[in-house]
Design a protein around this motif. Sequence first.
Motif, mmCIF file in Angstrom:
data_model
loop_
_atom_site.group_PDB
_atom_site.id
_atom_site.type_symbol
_atom_site.label_atom_id
_atom_site.label_comp_id
_atom_site.label_asym_id
_atom_site.label_seq_id
_atom_site.Cartn_x
_atom_site.Cartn_y
_atom_site.Cartn_z
ATOM 1 N N UNK A 14 -80.854 -74.155 4.795
ATOM 2 C CA UNK A 14 -80.425 -75.554 4.813
ATOM 3 C C UNK A 14 -81.611 -76.452 4.478
ATOM 4 N N UNK A 15 -81.359 -77.440 3.619
ATOM 5 C CA UNK A 15 -82.409 -78.340 3.189
ATOM 6 C C UNK A 15 -83.103 -77.930 1.908
ATOM 7 N N UNK A 16 -82.907 -76.703 1.489
ATOM 8 C CA UNK A 16 -83.528 -76.200 0.257
ATOM 9 C C UNK A 16 -82.810 -76.728 -0.975
ATOM 10 N N UNK A 17 -83.417 -76.451 -2.121
ATOM 11 C CA UNK A 17 -82.821 -76.791 -3.411
ATOM 12 C C UNK A 17 -82.558 -75.522 -4.206
ATOM 13 N N UNK A 18 -81.593 -75.602 -5.101
ATOM 14 C CA UNK A 18 -81.232 -74.465 -5.947
ATOM 15 C C UNK A 18 -80.553 -75.004 -7.190
ATOM 16 N N UNK A 19 -80.831 -74.380 -8.324
ATOM 17 C CA UNK A 19 -80.167 -74.750 -9.574
ATOM 18 C C UNK A 19 -79.373 -73.566 -10.103
ATOM 19 N N UNK A 20 -78.100 -73.792 -10.373
ATOM 20 C CA UNK A 20 -77.264 -72.786 -11.013
ATOM 21 C C UNK A 20 -77.024 -73.195 -12.456
ATOM 22 N N UNK A 21 -76.876 -72.194 -13.305
ATOM 23 C CA UNK A 21 -76.742 -72.429 -14.742
ATOM 24 C C UNK A 21 -75.442 -71.870 -15.268
ATOM 25 N N UNK A 67 -75.421 -87.866 -4.641
ATOM 26 C CA UNK A 67 -76.774 -88.099 -4.163
ATOM 27 C C UNK A 67 -77.550 -86.829 -3.890
ATOM 28 N N UNK A 68 -76.884 -85.690 -3.877
ATOM 29 C CA UNK A 68 -77.564 -84.401 -3.623
ATOM 30 C C UNK A 68 -77.513 -83.469 -4.830
ATOM 31 N N UNK A 69 -76.437 -83.530 -5.599
ATOM 32 C CA UNK A 69 -76.252 -82.637 -6.747
ATOM 33 C C UNK A 69 -76.348 -83.434 -8.045
ATOM 34 N N UNK A 70 -76.852 -82.774 -9.088
ATOM 35 C CA UNK A 70 -76.946 -83.389 -10.402
ATOM 36 C C UNK A 70 -76.461 -82.399 -11.454
ATOM 37 N N UNK A 71 -75.513 -82.829 -12.283
ATOM 38 C CA UNK A 71 -75.047 -82.013 -13.394
ATOM 39 C C UNK A 71 -75.752 -82.485 -14.655
ATOM 40 N N UNK A 72 -76.169 -81.543 -15.475
ATOM 41 C CA UNK A 72 -76.851 -81.899 -16.711
ATOM 42 C C UNK A 72 -76.605 -80.817 -17.751
ATOM 43 N N UNK A 82 -76.375 -77.206 -12.709
ATOM 44 C CA UNK A 82 -76.037 -77.935 -11.495
ATOM 45 C C UNK A 82 -77.240 -77.809 -10.566
ATOM 46 N N UNK A 83 -77.985 -78.917 -10.451
ATOM 47 C CA UNK A 83 -79.132 -78.954 -9.564
ATOM 48 C C UNK A 83 -78.660 -79.407 -8.201
ATOM 49 N N UNK A 84 -78.940 -78.590 -7.203
ATOM 50 C CA UNK A 84 -78.463 -78.864 -5.847
ATOM 51 C C UNK A 84 -79.661 -79.034 -4.918
ATOM 52 N N UNK A 85 -79.672 -80.118 -4.186
ATOM 53 C CA UNK A 85 -80.748 -80.354 -3.232
ATOM 54 C C UNK A 85 -80.165 -80.693 -1.871
ATOM 55 N N UNK A 86 -81.018 -80.685 -0.856
ATOM 56 C CA UNK A 86 -80.582 -80.952 0.520
ATOM 57 C C UNK A 86 -79.336 -80.141 0.860
ATOM 58 N N UNK A 87 -79.390 -78.869 0.528
ATOM 59 C CA UNK A 87 -78.219 -78.008 0.711
ATOM 60 C C UNK A 87 -77.859 -77.869 2.180
ATOM 61 N N UNK A 88 -76.563 -77.773 2.408
ATOM 62 C CA UNK A 88 -76.018 -77.646 3.756
ATOM 63 C C UNK A 88 -75.229 -76.347 3.858
ATOM 64 N N UNK A 89 -75.068 -75.832 5.050
ATOM 65 C CA UNK A 89 -74.250 -74.604 5.199
ATOM 66 C C UNK A 89 -72.850 -74.761 4.621
ATOM 67 N N UNK A 90 -72.303 -75.969 4.680
ATOM 68 C CA UNK A 90 -70.959 -76.187 4.144
ATOM 69 C C UNK A 90 -70.910 -76.163 2.624
ATOM 70 N N UNK A 121 -75.190 -69.161 -0.991
ATOM 71 C CA UNK A 121 -75.081 -69.073 0.454
ATOM 72 C C UNK A 121 -76.213 -69.874 1.091
ATOM 73 N N UNK A 122 -75.842 -70.805 1.969
ATOM 74 C CA UNK A 122 -76.827 -71.654 2.635
ATOM 75 C C UNK A 122 -76.819 -71.318 4.120
ATOM 76 N N UNK A 123 -77.937 -70.829 4.606
ATOM 77 C CA UNK A 123 -78.030 -70.474 6.020
ATOM 78 C C UNK A 123 -78.555 -71.653 6.828
ATOM 79 N N UNK A 124 -78.128 -71.715 8.077
ATOM 80 C CA UNK A 124 -78.543 -72.838 8.938
ATOM 81 C C UNK A 124 -79.832 -72.532 9.676
#
Length: 124
Positions: A14-21, A67-72, A82-90, A121-124
């Motif tokens: 949780x709180x990490x960032x990840x980018x999927x392509x 405010x957390x994800x960005x598509x480009x 899809x750049x994902x930041x401040x990831x949450x378990x949900x 998968x986002x762990x808490x």
Amino acid sequence: QVQLAESGGGLVQAGDSLTVSCATSGRTFSSTYATAWFRQAPGKEREFVAGLRRDGDYIEYADSVKGRFTISRDNAKNTVYLQMSSLKPEDTAVYYCAARLGIVTTTPEDYPYWGQGTQVTVSS
């Protein structure tokens, strides 16, 4: 024939960032198709995350990721990100890339082309 292939998923905290392509097929893909990211968590329906119009001038996000994800898109690489930041378990789900002719919509049934999905998968 439209082909989509997601990559980049994984296990983060949780709180990490990840980018999927999403690698797309064809040199004219970006000028022809609207592209969107959806996700599906276990036991839940597939839901819209973010969408990008073919000309890149219109972008839409689900309220849950604003405010957390960005598509480009990188047209030279025929890849949508899809750049994902401040990831949450949900945010844990299988993330899918999808494409359609015409405008961005939030309804999965409107998209005829899909990738195979990548697990985030986002762990808490």
